[in-house]
Write a protein that holds these residues in place. Structure first.
Motif, PDB file in Angstrom:
ATOM      1  N   VAL A  33       0.928  -1.274   0.035  1.00 44.76           N
ATOM      2  CA  VAL A  33      -0.047  -0.024  -0.045  1.00 44.76           C
ATOM      3  C   VAL A  33       1.057   1.196  -0.070  1.00 44.76           C
ATOM      4  O   VAL A  33       1.800   1.280   0.837  1.00 44.76           O
ATOM      5  CB  VAL A  33      -0.896   0.155   1.353  1.00 44.76           C
ATOM      6  N   GLU A  34       0.366   2.085  -0.902  1.00 41.33           N
ATOM      7  CA  GLU A  34       1.363   3.187  -0.934  1.00 41.33           C
ATOM      8  C   GLU A  34       0.405   4.501  -0.835  1.00 41.33           C
ATOM      9  O   GLU A  34      -0.762   4.644  -1.439  1.00 41.33           O
ATOM     10  CB  GLU A  34       1.926   3.473  -2.429  1.00 41.33           C
ATOM     11  N   VAL A  35       0.437   5.540   0.157  1.00 43.53           N
ATOM     12  CA  VAL A  35      -0.204   6.589   0.293  1.00 43.53           C
ATOM     13  C   VAL A  35       0.483   7.742  -0.439  1.00 43.53           C
ATOM     14  O   VAL A  35       1.568   8.030  -0.237  1.00 43.53           O
ATOM     15  CB  VAL A  35      -0.349   6.812   1.883  1.00 43.53           C
ATOM     16  N   LEU A  36      -0.482   8.301  -1.486  1.00 45.37           N
ATOM     17  CA  LEU A  36       0.155   9.526  -2.226  1.00 45.37           C
ATOM     18  C   LEU A  36       0.184  10.608  -1.533  1.00 45.37           C
ATOM     19  O   LEU A  36      -0.935  11.047  -0.700  1.00 45.37           O
ATOM     20  CB  LEU A  36      -0.641   9.518  -3.350  1.00 45.37           C
ATOM     21  N   SER A  37       1.208  11.449  -1.506  1.00 46.82           N
ATOM     22  CA  SER A  37       1.321  12.848  -1.065  1.00 46.82           C
ATOM     23  C   SER A  37       1.951  13.531  -2.186  1.00 46.82           C
ATOM     24  O   SER A  37       2.597  13.148  -3.162  1.00 46.82           O
ATOM     25  CB  SER A  37       2.106  12.730   0.062  1.00 46.82           C
ATOM     26  N   PRO A  38       1.738  15.141  -1.932  1.00 51.44           N
ATOM     27  CA  PRO A  38       2.222  15.989  -3.044  1.00 51.44           C
ATOM     28  C   PRO A  38       3.773  15.620  -3.384  1.00 51.44           C
ATOM     29  O   PRO A  38       4.105  15.676  -4.569  1.00 51.44           O
ATOM     30  CB  PRO A  38       2.037  17.308  -2.678  1.00 51.44           C
ATOM     31  N   GLY A  39       4.486  15.090  -2.466  1.00 56.66           N
ATOM     32  CA  GLY A  39       5.972  15.279  -2.726  1.00 56.66           C
ATOM     33  C   GLY A  39       6.586  13.813  -3.231  1.00 56.66           C
ATOM     34  O   GLY A  39       7.468  13.879  -3.689  1.00 56.66           O
ATOM     35  N   THR A  40       5.540  12.897  -3.143  1.00 59.70           N
ATOM     36  CA  THR A  40       5.825  11.480  -3.540  1.00 59.70           C
ATOM     37  C   THR A  40       5.167  11.036  -4.505  1.00 59.70           C
ATOM     38  O   THR A  40       5.188   9.896  -5.071  1.00 59.70           O
ATOM     39  CB  THR A  40       5.942  10.504  -2.373  1.00 59.70           C
ATOM     40  N   ARG A  41       3.789  11.726  -4.923  1.00 59.69           N
ATOM     41  CA  ARG A  41       3.020  11.246  -5.850  1.00 59.69           C
ATOM     42  C   ARG A  41       3.184  10.553  -7.248  1.00 59.69           C
ATOM     43  O   ARG A  41       3.232   9.306  -7.666  1.00 59.69           O
ATOM     44  CB  ARG A  41       2.002  12.304  -6.166  1.00 59.69           C
ATOM     45  N   ARG A  42       4.355  11.565  -7.691  1.00 62.40           N
ATOM     46  CA  ARG A  42       4.815  11.073  -9.226  1.00 62.40           C
ATOM     47  C   ARG A  42       5.736   9.665  -8.968  1.00 62.40           C
ATOM     48  O   ARG A  42       5.744   8.693  -9.833  1.00 62.40           O
ATOM     49  CB  ARG A  42       5.499  11.839  -9.768  1.00 62.40           C
ATOM     50  N   PRO A  58       1.711  -9.415  -6.126  1.00 58.81           N
ATOM     51  CA  PRO A  58       0.501  -9.703  -6.681  1.00 58.81           C
ATOM     52  C   PRO A  58      -0.656  -8.565  -6.462  1.00 58.81           C
ATOM     53  O   PRO A  58      -1.566  -8.625  -7.177  1.00 58.81           O
ATOM     54  CB  PRO A  58       0.153 -11.125  -5.809  1.00 58.81           C
ATOM     55  N   GLU A  59      -0.410  -7.578  -5.466  1.00 61.23           N
ATOM     56  CA  GLU A  59      -1.282  -6.645  -5.445  1.00 61.23           C
ATOM     57  C   GLU A  59      -0.724  -5.428  -4.853  1.00 61.23           C
ATOM     58  O   GLU A  59       0.078  -5.364  -3.761  1.00 61.23           O
ATOM     59  CB  GLU A  59      -2.546  -7.093  -4.549  1.00 61.23           C
ATOM     60  N   SER A  60      -1.058  -4.376  -5.296  1.00 62.26           N
ATOM     61  CA  SER A  60      -0.701  -2.921  -4.845  1.00 62.26           C
ATOM     62  C   SER A  60      -1.706  -2.010  -4.891  1.00 62.26           C
ATOM     63  O   SER A  60      -2.582  -1.931  -5.595  1.00 62.26           O
ATOM     64  CB  SER A  60       0.521  -2.372  -5.762  1.00 62.26           C
ATOM     65  N   TRP A  61      -1.941  -1.340  -3.624  1.00 63.20           N
ATOM     66  CA  TRP A  61      -3.051  -0.206  -3.577  1.00 63.20           C
ATOM     67  C   TRP A  61      -2.399   1.079  -3.415  1.00 63.20           C
ATOM     68  O   TRP A  61      -1.262   1.302  -3.096  1.00 63.20           O
ATOM     69  CB  TRP A  61      -3.758  -0.278  -2.235  1.00 63.20           C
ATOM     70  N   LEU A  62      -2.865   2.264  -4.248  1.00 65.41           N
ATOM     71  CA  LEU A  62      -2.736   3.547  -4.167  1.00 65.41           C
ATOM     72  C   LEU A  62      -3.863   4.237  -3.558  1.00 65.41           C
ATOM     73  O   LEU A  62      -4.755   4.496  -3.948  1.00 65.41           O
ATOM     74  CB  LEU A  62      -2.300   4.123  -5.355  1.00 65.41           C
ATOM     75  N   VAL A  63      -3.457   4.717  -2.317  1.00 64.96           N
ATOM     76  CA  VAL A  63      -4.416   5.425  -1.305  1.00 64.96           C
ATOM     77  C   VAL A  63      -4.127   7.073  -1.699  1.00 64.96           C
ATOM     78  O   VAL A  63      -3.098   7.480  -1.536  1.00 64.96           O
ATOM     79  CB  VAL A  63      -4.103   4.981   0.008  1.00 64.96           C
ATOM     80  N   ASP A  64      -5.271   7.597  -2.201  1.00 56.07           N
ATOM     81  CA  ASP A  64      -4.919   9.195  -2.661  1.00 56.07           C
ATOM     82  C   ASP A  64      -5.865   9.896  -1.782  1.00 56.07           C
ATOM     83  O   ASP A  64      -7.145  10.067  -2.065  1.00 56.07           O
ATOM     84  CB  ASP A  64      -5.554   8.976  -3.956  1.00 56.07           C
ATOM     85  N   ARG A  71      -6.971   3.080  -5.448  1.00 54.72           N
ATOM     86  CA  ARG A  71      -6.831   2.425  -6.703  1.00 54.72           C
ATOM     87  C   ARG A  71      -6.046   1.054  -6.313  1.00 54.72           C
ATOM     88  O   ARG A  71      -5.116   0.934  -5.580  1.00 54.72           O
ATOM     89  CB  ARG A  71      -5.959   3.145  -7.859  1.00 54.72           C
ATOM     90  N   VAL A  72      -6.677  -0.016  -6.732  1.00 54.02           N
ATOM     91  CA  VAL A  72      -6.194  -1.400  -6.638  1.00 54.02           C
ATOM     92  C   VAL A  72      -5.836  -1.866  -7.902  1.00 54.02           C
ATOM     93  O   VAL A  72      -6.587  -2.115  -8.795  1.00 54.02           O
ATOM     94  CB  VAL A  72      -7.453  -2.233  -5.794  1.00 54.02           C
ATOM     95  N   TYR A  73      -4.410  -2.324  -7.756  1.00 54.83           N
ATOM     96  CA  TYR A  73      -3.872  -3.145  -9.034  1.00 54.83           C
ATOM     97  C   TYR A  73      -3.622  -4.562  -8.561  1.00 54.83           C
ATOM     98  O   TYR A  73      -3.235  -4.853  -7.705  1.00 54.83           O
ATOM     99  CB  TYR A  73      -2.570  -2.530  -9.169  1.00 54.83           C
ATOM    100  N   VAL A  74      -3.794  -5.373  -9.587  1.00 55.43           N
ATOM    101  CA  VAL A  74      -3.567  -6.760  -9.428  1.00 55.43           C
ATOM    102  C   VAL A  74      -2.671  -7.205 -10.483  1.00 55.43           C
ATOM    103  O   VAL A  74      -2.790  -6.914 -11.601  1.00 55.43           O
ATOM    104  CB  VAL A  74      -4.503  -7.603  -9.337  1.00 55.43           C
ATOM    105  N   LEU A  75      -1.691  -8.204 -10.249  1.00 55.98           N
ATOM    106  CA  LEU A  75      -0.750  -8.669 -11.292  1.00 55.98           C
ATOM    107  C   LEU A  75      -1.799  -9.797 -11.836  1.00 55.98           C
ATOM    108  O   LEU A  75      -2.050 -10.680 -11.474  1.00 55.98           O
ATOM    109  CB  LEU A  75       0.266  -9.408 -10.664  1.00 55.98           C
ATOM    110  N   THR A  76      -1.513  -9.575 -13.375  1.00 55.97           N
ATOM    111  CA  THR A  76      -2.555 -10.582 -14.397  1.00 55.97           C
ATOM    112  C   THR A  76      -1.633 -10.603 -15.364  1.00 55.97           C
ATOM    113  O   THR A  76      -1.012  -9.874 -16.188  1.00 55.97           O
ATOM    114  CB  THR A  76      -3.805 -10.049 -14.854  1.00 55.97           C
TER     115      THR A  76
END
Length: 113
Positions: A33-42, A58-64, A71-76
């Motif tokens: 899980v990554e929490v997006l912030s203005p300094g790290t977003r990109r 297998p799975e990553s979340w971007l918390v905005d 946003r949930v991403y899964v490896l396919t």
């Protein structure tokens, strides 16, 4: 070799966790899980997500917090696909941890009026 990345939150299934007392661990978490912030977003949306995909996480979340969504991403087939975007009023679920269910609104502080 680039330095290792440090996710905001990571989860290992018991069968995949680092050994107790290990000073270092090289492996792939089951959920990042990554929490997006203005300094790290990109960096989080680009380099980090690409690196997690290449590592076959297998799975990553971007918390905005700015847009109050997850946003949930899964490896396919070796590539990340977006499983979904979850906003306030919705429940975000994990494919890796089917019992994990979170109300998106509970992840963010209440808006002041």
């Amino acid at each position: 070799m680039p330095p290792p990345l440090q996710p905001d939150i990571l989860f290992f299934h018991t069968s995949n966790e680092p050994p107790p007392g290990a000073p270092r661990f090289e492996g792939v978490p089951d959920l990042i899980v990554e929490v997006l912030s203005p300094g790290t977003r990109r960096r989080d949306e680009g380099i980090k997500l690409e690196t997690y995909e290449e590592a076959r996480d297998p799975e990553s979340w971007l918390v905005d917090p700015r847009n109050r969504l997850v946003r949930v991403y899964v490896l396919t087939g070796g590539r990340y696909t977006e499983l979904g975007r979850f906003a306030e009023g919705e429940i975000v679920r994990s494919r890796v941890l089917p019992e994990l269910r979170l109300r998106v609104g509970d992840l963010f502080p209440a808006l002041r009026s």
